[in-house]
Write a protein that holds these residues in place. Structure first.
Motif, PDB file in Angstrom:
ATOM      1  N   VAL A  47      43.931 120.340 -35.384  1.00 13.19           N
ATOM      2  CA  VAL A  47      43.316 119.015 -35.477  1.00 13.19           C
ATOM      3  C   VAL A  47      43.842 118.336 -36.732  1.00 13.19           C
ATOM      4  CG1 VAL A  47      41.180 117.728 -35.801  1.00 13.19           C
ATOM      5  CG2 VAL A  47      41.220 119.705 -34.291  1.00 13.19           C
ATOM      6  N   LEU A  48      44.391 117.189 -36.533  1.00 16.90           N
ATOM      7  CA  LEU A  48      44.955 116.417 -37.631  1.00 16.90           C
ATOM      8  C   LEU A  48      43.966 116.230 -38.774  1.00 16.90           C
ATOM      9  CD1 LEU A  48      47.535 114.537 -38.218  1.00 16.90           C
ATOM     10  CD2 LEU A  48      45.995 112.676 -37.575  1.00 16.90           C
ATOM     11  N   GLY A  50      42.498 113.839 -41.007  1.00 14.99           N
ATOM     12  CA  GLY A  50      42.387 112.390 -41.125  1.00 14.99           C
ATOM     13  C   GLY A  50      42.624 111.858 -42.524  1.00 14.99           C
ATOM     14  N   GLN A  83      33.405  98.912 -29.797  1.00  9.57           N
ATOM     15  CA  GLN A  83      33.817 100.310 -29.717  1.00  9.57           C
ATOM     16  C   GLN A  83      34.744 100.582 -28.545  1.00  9.57           C
ATOM     17  OE1 GLN A  83      30.439 103.011 -29.529  1.00  9.57           O
ATOM     18  NE2 GLN A  83      31.283 104.000 -31.332  1.00  9.57           N
ATOM     19  N   VAL A 100      32.664 102.730 -36.941  1.00 12.32           N
ATOM     20  CA  VAL A 100      31.619 103.068 -37.891  1.00 12.32           C
ATOM     21  C   VAL A 100      30.593 101.958 -37.836  1.00 12.32           C
ATOM     22  CG1 VAL A 100      31.127 103.473 -40.314  1.00 12.32           C
ATOM     23  CG2 VAL A 100      33.320 104.154 -39.349  1.00 12.32           C
TER      24      VAL A 100
ATOM     25  N   VAL B 100      28.414 107.243 -39.460  1.00 15.90           N
ATOM     26  CA  VAL B 100      29.291 106.816 -38.385  1.00 15.90           C
ATOM     27  C   VAL B 100      28.529 106.996 -37.091  1.00 15.90           C
ATOM     28  CG1 VAL B 100      31.473 107.253 -37.229  1.00 15.90           C
ATOM     29  CG2 VAL B 100      31.267 107.649 -39.676  1.00 15.90           C
ATOM     30  N   VAL B 101      28.093 105.903 -36.517  1.00 13.53           N
ATOM     31  CA  VAL B 101      27.324 106.005 -35.280  1.00 13.53           C
ATOM     32  C   VAL B 101      28.282 105.978 -34.089  1.00 13.53           C
ATOM     33  CG1 VAL B 101      25.532 104.965 -33.879  1.00 13.53           C
ATOM     34  CG2 VAL B 101      25.369 104.872 -36.359  1.00 13.53           C
ATOM     35  N   CYS B 102      28.288 107.042 -33.327  1.00 15.11           N
ATOM     36  CA  CYS B 102      29.204 107.143 -32.197  1.00 15.11           C
ATOM     37  C   CYS B 102      28.448 107.091 -30.878  1.00 15.11           C
ATOM     38  CB  CYS B 102      29.982 108.453 -32.270  1.00 15.11           C
ATOM     39  SG  CYS B 102      30.824 108.702 -33.830  1.00 15.11           S
ATOM     40  N   ASN B 103      28.865 106.209 -30.040  1.00 15.14           N
ATOM     41  CA  ASN B 103      28.200 105.988 -28.768  1.00 15.14           C
ATOM     42  C   ASN B 103      28.887 106.758 -27.633  1.00 15.14           C
ATOM     43  OD1 ASN B 103      27.836 103.223 -26.526  1.00 15.14           O
ATOM     44  ND2 ASN B 103      26.400 104.852 -26.976  1.00 15.14           N
ATOM     45  N   THR B 113      35.257 114.149 -27.525  1.00 12.94           N
ATOM     46  CA  THR B 113      36.248 113.348 -28.241  1.00 12.94           C
ATOM     47  C   THR B 113      35.731 112.959 -29.626  1.00 12.94           C
ATOM     48  OG1 THR B 113      37.076 112.437 -26.175  1.00 12.94           O
ATOM     49  CG2 THR B 113      37.610 111.236 -28.186  1.00 12.94           C
ATOM     50  N   TYR B 114      34.510 112.484 -29.643  1.00 11.63           N
ATOM     51  CA  TYR B 114      33.937 112.073 -30.923  1.00 11.63           C
ATOM     52  C   TYR B 114      33.803 113.252 -31.874  1.00 11.63           C
ATOM     53  CZ  TYR B 114      33.054 107.230 -29.835  1.00 11.63           C
ATOM     54  OH  TYR B 114      33.214 105.900 -29.560  1.00 11.63           O
ATOM     55  N   THR B 116      35.705 115.755 -32.022  1.00 17.02           N
ATOM     56  CA  THR B 116      37.052 116.015 -32.549  1.00 17.02           C
ATOM     57  C   THR B 116      37.425 114.990 -33.609  1.00 17.02           C
ATOM     58  OG1 THR B 116      37.741 116.933 -30.428  1.00 17.02           O
ATOM     59  CG2 THR B 116      39.483 116.251 -31.938  1.00 17.02           C
ATOM     60  N   LEU B 117      37.096 113.755 -33.319  1.00 17.46           N
ATOM     61  CA  LEU B 117      37.390 112.688 -34.272  1.00 17.46           C
ATOM     62  C   LEU B 117      36.678 112.954 -35.609  1.00 17.46           C
ATOM     63  CD1 LEU B 117      39.293 110.892 -32.992  1.00 17.46           C
ATOM     64  CD2 LEU B 117      37.450 109.377 -32.275  1.00 17.46           C
ATOM     65  N   GLN B 119      35.681 115.829 -36.655  1.00 16.70           N
ATOM     66  CA  GLN B 119      36.294 117.024 -37.230  1.00 16.70           C
ATOM     67  C   GLN B 119      37.545 116.610 -37.997  1.00 16.70           C
ATOM     68  OE1 GLN B 119      37.599 119.726 -34.226  1.00 16.70           O
ATOM     69  NE2 GLN B 119      38.161 121.353 -35.665  1.00 16.70           N
ATOM     70  N   ARG B 120      38.281 115.739 -37.401  1.00 13.39           N
ATOM     71  CA  ARG B 120      39.497 115.238 -38.031  1.00 13.39           C
ATOM     72  C   ARG B 120      39.191 114.542 -39.348  1.00 13.39           C
ATOM     73  NH1 ARG B 120      42.912 110.761 -34.928  1.00 13.39           N
ATOM     74  NH2 ARG B 120      43.048 112.468 -33.464  1.00 13.39           N
TER      75      ARG B 120
END
Lengths: 349, 349
Positions: A47-48, A50, A83, A100, B100-103, B113-114, B116-117, B119-120
């Motif tokens: 995993v990249l 960021g 989003q 965000v 960071v609110v992820c929907n 996906t989120y 992972t994001l 995690q990145r």
DNA sequence: TTGAAAGCGGTACCAA
DNA sequence: TTGGTACCGCTTTCAA
């Protein structure tokens, strides 16, 4: 410990540079090599990093969305619209941007704090939604912050608030004044003459514009505005409730209520029901926004219909620079009311 | 171009290291030096480079909050509760965390996906709110992701979904089953016997638990569940509306409706009103969550009251490691919390 | 209490 | 098409 790009490179027998190129997909790489790299990525579950990436590239894949009240569905719609529109240019599986969502709660300080936080993160873009506070000092502070952000390469989008000079920002504004006017015209058309108005917080652009529209309609119809029939409050249900009770106390003969937004309208309905009044038999209620859940609670709503989610999405697209044709005046919408980009032309794309 | 820490150091006539120490406030620095540094920071209008900082420190100040539907006020309340509780340990003006609110929209893929994001981004913490999807493969995938996150130092919080083994996660669960039972008991107590049930999406923990509670109450009262009186749908207003119309079509003699959450209840109310039925005269409606705006739309709601915002805040606090002692209604048991809304009495885990 | 310097993990320019 | 390699800006030992 954690797998790095170098590990992937070693495993795929290529240089780190090549791995980077494969991952970013913005450089020619031999198909065979690419396969090998992708395989290594997969096997190592890489995993990249960021922050490292952002540091080196001097930009991150974060997009900030400032909202006044995250518990208000209106902003939820805006946020999710943005989003869904901020997919990165790469189109890669991992090449996505992260939205965000920042809840300012309508507080000037928090608005600035979040802007700083996003600046610190070197956000790719910042979207400010909802009406702006009109206090001169704060407006200046925000403008200066936005300018700095823009200088640093962050794209700035204003969605639902007035343009900011020299900030290189894309501005998408709603016709609050026209909307306010139509709402009241609608009620006047139904024969109402004593109309209460539940306004938003003072010193807010949306509050003022909508109220101006309301007064415009009254004036045009030759209806004199009765004193005390406008009450201010925040854009939430409780305020709508309180304001409506206040209105009823001041003048129990009113036959219609305009609410400055739908959440407020919900509160207004509650107060009316509690007072034993029926909607719309006894009192008509009209809200402003276009929230799906309020359609039946606010029968008159259908006269004004802003496709806000779409507008927000469009603003997001413009900010990300993948807008096809100029927004132009009105083609964003097919509805009764227009949403127009303030400049009419997308800037800074 | 942009001001860096080195610039500040030069201006303050100290080394970069010292500036860093002043900014982080976690190291002894002479008062005079600190003053000089702070002055330089101010004069230069310096803003820390987040990515660089995160890279060097191997952790960022981002906190991810996953929600199923950002347009649902329920999640808005959760998100803002978390947001208000994640102030950093430093307490510095600039030492704040960014939520960071992820929907996810309830989509399994987007959830992953989120994750992972985040995690990145090397997120400091991740909070997953709302019911979980019950599909075995997905549960496993999420569990494995969470484990990796935890390994990398990210704190994981589950708020409203079942604990995940070995993920080192703090879990805060709601008594969905008990709540569902009480809701139906309440309606039974009012004399209702033909009760429609608008359930959430299939394969969702909350859906199942609440429905089980409902059936438990029916069974305990010796009421036989009529076939076809349970309709599933997503947790939104439209689904509540559609499901209720469906229920009315199947059995127009029902006298009460239980909605699996408040947003759904709003839709149910709409359908009933449209059918010419009055609430609660003709049909009682009971929703599940504790949303302020639905209190009057759903009269029976008050029987179940979950202090969700507080719970979410508490979960956030625990994740950040600054939890003091348990308070009434909420109990900490081995890293897991159980919130029991209706009685306020904590239940064992 | 402060400074020097070695990374942190990628990116992108320059060569090959 | 690929590799080598200076950075990007900050944190954090290790010394002084």
């Amino acid at each position: 410990m954690t797998v790095t790009l170098a590990d992937v490179a070693a495993r795929a027998q290529v240089s780190p540079a090549t791995v980077s190129r494969v991952l970013n997909g913005n450089y020619p790489v031999a198909a065979a090599t690419r396969e090998r790299v992708l395989k290594a990525v997969d096997e190592l579950d890489y995993v990249l990093n960021g922050p490292a990436s952002a540091l080196a590239a001097a930009t991150s894949d974060l997009v900030g969305v400032l909202v006044n009240d995250i518990a208000d569905p209106f902003f939820g719609i805006m946020a999710s619209a943005v989003q869904s529109e901020i997919v990165g240019p790469g189109g890669r599986a991992g090449g996505e941007r992260l939205a965000v969502v920042c809840n300012t709660g309508g507080s000037p300080e928090r608005e600035l704090t979040y802007l700083t936080l996003l600046q610190r993160q070197r956000a790719a873009a910042v979207v400010l939604t909802g009406g702006a506070i009109e206090d001169a000092a704060h407006v200046a502070a925000v403008a200066s912050k936005l300018r700095r952000l823009a200088e640093a390469g962050t794209r700035v989008v204003l969605c639902g608030r007035p343009p900011v000079p020299d900030a290189g920002a894309v501005a998408l504004t709603f016709d609050n004044r026209g909307g306010g006017r139509e709402l009241t015209e609608h009620l006047l058309g139904l024969g109402h003459r004593r109309i209460g108005y539940v306004a938003g917080p003072e010193e807010r652009t949306t509050t003022r514009d909508r109220l101006e529209g309301h007064r415009e309609a009254l004036a045009a119809a030759g209806v004199e505005e009765s004193p005390g029939l406008v009450v201010h409050g925040s854009y939430d249900r409780a305020a709508g409730y309180a304001a409506t009770r206040e209105l009823l106390g001041r003048d129990s003969s009113l036959t219609a209520v305009v609410a400055a937004n739908d959440t407020v309208a919900l509160g207004a309905c509650a107060a009316l029901r509690e007072a034993g009044l029926r909607i719309p038999e006894d009192v008509s209620v009209a809200g402003f926004d276009d929230l799906p859940f309020s359609v039946d609670a606010v029968p008159a709503l259908t006269t004004v219909r802003l496709p806000l989610a779409e507008a927000a999405a469009r603003a997001g697209r413009i900010a990300m620079g993948r807008e096809a044709a100029p927004v132009g005046g009105v083609d964003v919408v097919g509805g009764e009311l227009m949403v127009r980009g303030s400049t009419g032309v997308p800037r800074g794309v």
